[in-house]
Design an enzyme around this catalytic site. Structure first.
Site, PDB file in Angstrom:
ATOM      1  N   LYS A 122       8.283   1.055  11.061  1.00 20.56           N
ATOM      2  CA  LYS A 122       6.960   0.248  11.098  1.00 20.56           C
ATOM      3  C   LYS A 122       6.936  -0.747   9.911  1.00 20.56           C
ATOM      4  O   LYS A 122       6.838  -0.361   8.881  1.00 20.56           O
ATOM      5  CB  LYS A 122       5.884   1.644  10.781  1.00 20.56           C
ATOM      6  CG  LYS A 122       4.398   0.913  11.141  1.00 20.56           C
ATOM      7  CD  LYS A 122       3.360   1.584  10.217  1.00 20.56           C
ATOM      8  CE  LYS A 122       3.079   0.768   8.782  1.00 20.56           C
ATOM      9  NZ  LYS A 122       2.855  -0.629   9.045  1.00 20.56           N
ATOM     10  N   GLY A 142       1.773  -1.840  13.360  1.00 19.20           N
ATOM     11  CA  GLY A 142       0.477  -1.466  13.395  1.00 19.20           C
ATOM     12  C   GLY A 142      -0.089  -1.095  12.057  1.00 19.20           C
ATOM     13  O   GLY A 142       0.532  -0.992  11.184  1.00 19.20           O
ATOM     14  N   GLY A 185      -0.952   0.989   8.971  1.00 20.27           N
ATOM     15  CA  GLY A 185      -0.576   2.188   8.056  1.00 20.27           C
ATOM     16  C   GLY A 185      -1.451   3.341   8.199  1.00 20.27           C
ATOM     17  O   GLY A 185      -1.022   4.284   8.429  1.00 20.27           O
ATOM     18  N   VAL A 191      -0.427   4.078  12.459  1.00 26.28           N
ATOM     19  CA  VAL A 191       1.063   4.218  12.859  1.00 26.28           C
ATOM     20  C   VAL A 191       1.837   5.144  11.691  1.00 26.28           C
ATOM     21  O   VAL A 191       2.458   5.659  11.852  1.00 26.28           O
ATOM     22  CB  VAL A 191       1.668   2.835  13.279  1.00 26.28           C
ATOM     23  CG1 VAL A 191       3.196   2.972  13.460  1.00 26.28           C
ATOM     24  CG2 VAL A 191       0.972   2.444  14.320  1.00 26.28           C
ATOM     25  N   GLY A 192       1.625   4.706  10.407  1.00 24.73           N
ATOM     26  CA  GLY A 192       2.323   5.154   9.183  1.00 24.73           C
ATOM     27  C   GLY A 192       1.725   6.433   8.954  1.00 24.73           C
ATOM     28  O   GLY A 192       2.602   7.370   8.829  1.00 24.73           O
ATOM     29  N   GLU A 208      10.266   4.706  -2.396  1.00 19.64           N
ATOM     30  CA  GLU A 208      10.624   3.476  -3.324  1.00 19.64           C
ATOM     31  C   GLU A 208       9.308   2.705  -3.594  1.00 19.64           C
ATOM     32  O   GLU A 208       8.823   2.231  -2.660  1.00 19.64           O
ATOM     33  CB  GLU A 208      11.739   2.419  -2.411  1.00 19.64           C
ATOM     34  CG  GLU A 208      12.906   3.219  -1.753  1.00 19.64           C
ATOM     35  CD  GLU A 208      14.045   3.709  -2.859  1.00 19.64           C
ATOM     36  OE1 GLU A 208      13.947   3.112  -4.090  1.00 19.64           O
ATOM     37  OE2 GLU A 208      14.651   4.570  -2.749  1.00 19.64           O
ATOM     38  N   CYS A 226       9.518  -5.880  -6.259  1.00 20.73           N
ATOM     39  CA  CYS A 226       9.151  -4.453  -7.166  1.00 20.73           C
ATOM     40  C   CYS A 226       9.839  -4.369  -8.403  1.00 20.73           C
ATOM     41  O   CYS A 226       9.431  -3.926  -9.461  1.00 20.73           O
ATOM     42  CB  CYS A 226       9.413  -3.406  -6.247  1.00 20.73           C
ATOM     43  SG  CYS A 226      11.132  -3.353  -5.574  1.00 20.73           S
ATOM     44  N   GLU A 257       1.021  -2.868 -12.198  1.00 17.34           N
ATOM     45  CA  GLU A 257       1.650  -3.929 -11.113  1.00 17.34           C
ATOM     46  C   GLU A 257       0.972  -5.013 -10.729  1.00 17.34           C
ATOM     47  O   GLU A 257       0.115  -4.619  -9.885  1.00 17.34           O
ATOM     48  CB  GLU A 257       2.444  -3.132 -10.022  1.00 17.34           C
ATOM     49  CG  GLU A 257       3.467  -4.007  -9.515  1.00 17.34           C
ATOM     50  CD  GLU A 257       4.225  -3.167  -8.188  1.00 17.34           C
ATOM     51  OE1 GLU A 257       3.360  -2.572  -7.418  1.00 17.34           O
ATOM     52  OE2 GLU A 257       5.258  -3.395  -8.089  1.00 17.34           O
TER      53      GLU A 257
END
Ligand code: NAD
Length: 483
Positions: A173, A204, A206, A209-210, A248, A282, A382
């Protein structure tokens, strides 16, 4: 008019292109703010079908030999190389990354990772003997791969390559903002005749579908790359079915310049590192720690280095910094800069104004700030934009404390008068990767985070191990020698 490769009405499930039931999701070109293309999204029901297709492929793919899978990975690599120019154009379009970086990093490093798994399989040991036991490393099952938008091809292949190498089928995904490059991977999988169900693609939301991939009992492992906020949620959802979850996540990495280091080299390399991909990396070294006695020289070098960065159209070879991914990402970055200045930060370079002559596009000036508290938001959170914070330290012990004093622990660098001095300090950092004196990227070395930067390790043999289960078979003493 979009290129045909950027208009995708179907998703890839069980080796076929099928009509999904979701909405159309437009993909914006962040440099022009125009629609680049669109995909029709999968729904949770479509994603469940993809999981079933992967589950049906699991046993067959898991039984293939490493030699067979090496051949498949090499064919996939060749098929992607055949599409290299299209991949570059797509990544420039959907991410806004400069064309040179798209070719060298987004595509080049992604293919280097894919090739590294074909090489690794040549010698990888799926079995060892411990006393009377035969310890088998077996494919762990169906992988749900959820990826972010900042390096969409690289992040996808950093999961797909080791999963396929391990013998696991994948349901992928991609991020909503950058789904197009993933379709080229599906095209390549189809072109090489990858067995049905071994690679499935369901773009799709998150939230739909996630979440399906994080909760479906047919998914054995969720491999997630993205923000710490969503990673936490994925882990929570996956706990219900006791899935393995490889996370991650984000970072706030330090570049630590030790007394005696080459300040000019260290500072300019750190500025360059932060600005790569418009700061949307990242592992970017977003905090520069310098000895107090070197702060003036460091700021002068940082200002000069930041001002050398050419911001503009990512299609031009001379551009160093393209736009950031979206209007909301730009707003968030500018809020961080404005908030820091309001708290008394000193702007060394950049700021909230639009770069000159760039009236359209989500552009942010390469920005360097100092005079902030190490506990301030800009020094802790971040930002995910081209923003560097410079902090001064009194001695090396304080520098190590500062480097470790965030909730993240993804990457970092140490610059010393010699490698041994820097290595000794690298050992003291609570972070998954440290570059000493500007050392080069190694696709076979592990990558992943300490603390809230995650719990997984991608790349190299650690990447394959994420997708393997371990089985101990106790053999009667007399049969020890049989394989
Ligand atoms: P994000 O967390 O918003 O999204 C990542 C993926 O998760 C996307 O595909 C998204 O659709 C999906 N998602 C969103 N909500 C979900 C939910 N409720 N359930 C399941 N999936 C869901 O991250 P992003 O904004 O796309 O990417 C930027 C972040 O990724 C940054 O924090 C960056 O540090 C991190 N990142 C980490 C690494 C690493 O290797 N550690 C690499 C790249 C990016």
């Amino acid at each position: 008019m979009s290129r045909p490769e950027w208009v995708r009405e179907h998703v890839y499930i069980g080796g076929s292109w099928v009509q999904p039931r979701g909405d159309i999701c437009e993909v914006e070109n962040p440099a022009t703010e125009e629609v680049l293309g669109w995909v029709r999204c999968a729904t949770a029901a479509d994603a469940a079908e993809a999981v079933e297709a992967a589950a049906a492929a699991r046993a067959g793919w898991g039984r293939t030999t490493p030699a067979y899978r090496i051949g498949v990975l090499r064919e996939l690599s060749a098929a992607l190389r055949d599409r290299e120019d299209l991949l570059v154009d797509t990544l420039v379009g959907e991410v806004g990354t400069p064309v040179g970086l798209a070719r060298s990093s987004h595509v080049g490093q992604a293919l280097a990772v894919l090739d590294s798994y074909a090489d690794l399989l040549e010698t990888f040991d799926f079995e060892e003997r411990i006393g009377s036991s035969r310890v088998l490393r077996e494919p762990a099952g169906v992988v749900g791969a959820i990826t972010p938008w900042n390096y969409p091809l690289y992040q996808l292949l950093a999961k797909v390559a080791p999963a396929l190498a391990a013998g696991c089928p994948v349901v992928a995904k991609p991020a909503e903002l950058t789904p197009l490059s993933a379709f080229i991977v599906a095209d390549a999988a189809e072109a090489i005749g990858l067995p049905p169900g071994v690679f499935n693609l369901v773009p799709g939301p998150g939230s739909e579908v996630g979440e399906l991939l994080s909760t479906h009992p047919g998914v054995d492992i969720v491999s997630f790359t993205g923000s710490t906020r969503v990673g936490r949620r994925v882990a929570g959802m996956a706990a219900e079915t006791v899935k393995r979850v490889c996370l991650e996540l984000g970072g706030k990495s330090a570049s630590l310049v030790l007394p005696g280091a080459d300040v000019e080299r260290a500072v300019s390399a750190t500025v360059a590192n932060v600005m790569v991909n418009s700061g949307q990396t990242c592992a970017a070294w977003t905090r520069l720690l310098v000895p107090r006695s070197e702060i003036d020289q460091s700021l002068a070098v940082a200002e000069e280095a930041a001002s050398q960065h050419v911001v503009g159209d990512p299609r031009h070879a001379a551009t160093d910094l393209g736009p950031v991914i979206s209007a909301s990402q730009r707003r968030s970055i500018l809020d961080y800069i404005a908030g820091a200045v309001a708290e008394g930060a000193c702007l060394v370079s950049g700021g909230v104004e639009r770069p000159d002559e760039l009236g359209v596009g989500h552009y942010v000036r390469p920005t360097v700030l100092t005079g902030v508290s190490p506990q301030s938001r800009i020094a802790q959170e971040e930002v995910f934009g081209p923003v560097l914070v410079v902090l001064a330290y009194a001695d090396v012990d304080e520098a190590v404390v500062l480097a470790n004093a965030t909730s993240y622990g993804l990457a970092g660098s140490v610059w010393g008068a010699h490698d041994g001095q820097a290595f000794a300090v690298a050992r003291r950092l609570r972070t998954g990767r440290v570059d000493v004196n500007g050392a080069a990227w190694n696709p076979s070395a592990p990558f992943g985070g300490y603390k809230q930067s995650g719990n997984g390790r991608e790349l190299g043999r650690w990447g394959i191990e994420e997708f393997l289960e371990i089985k101990a078979v106790q053999m009667p003493e007399g049969q020890r020698g049989h394989r």
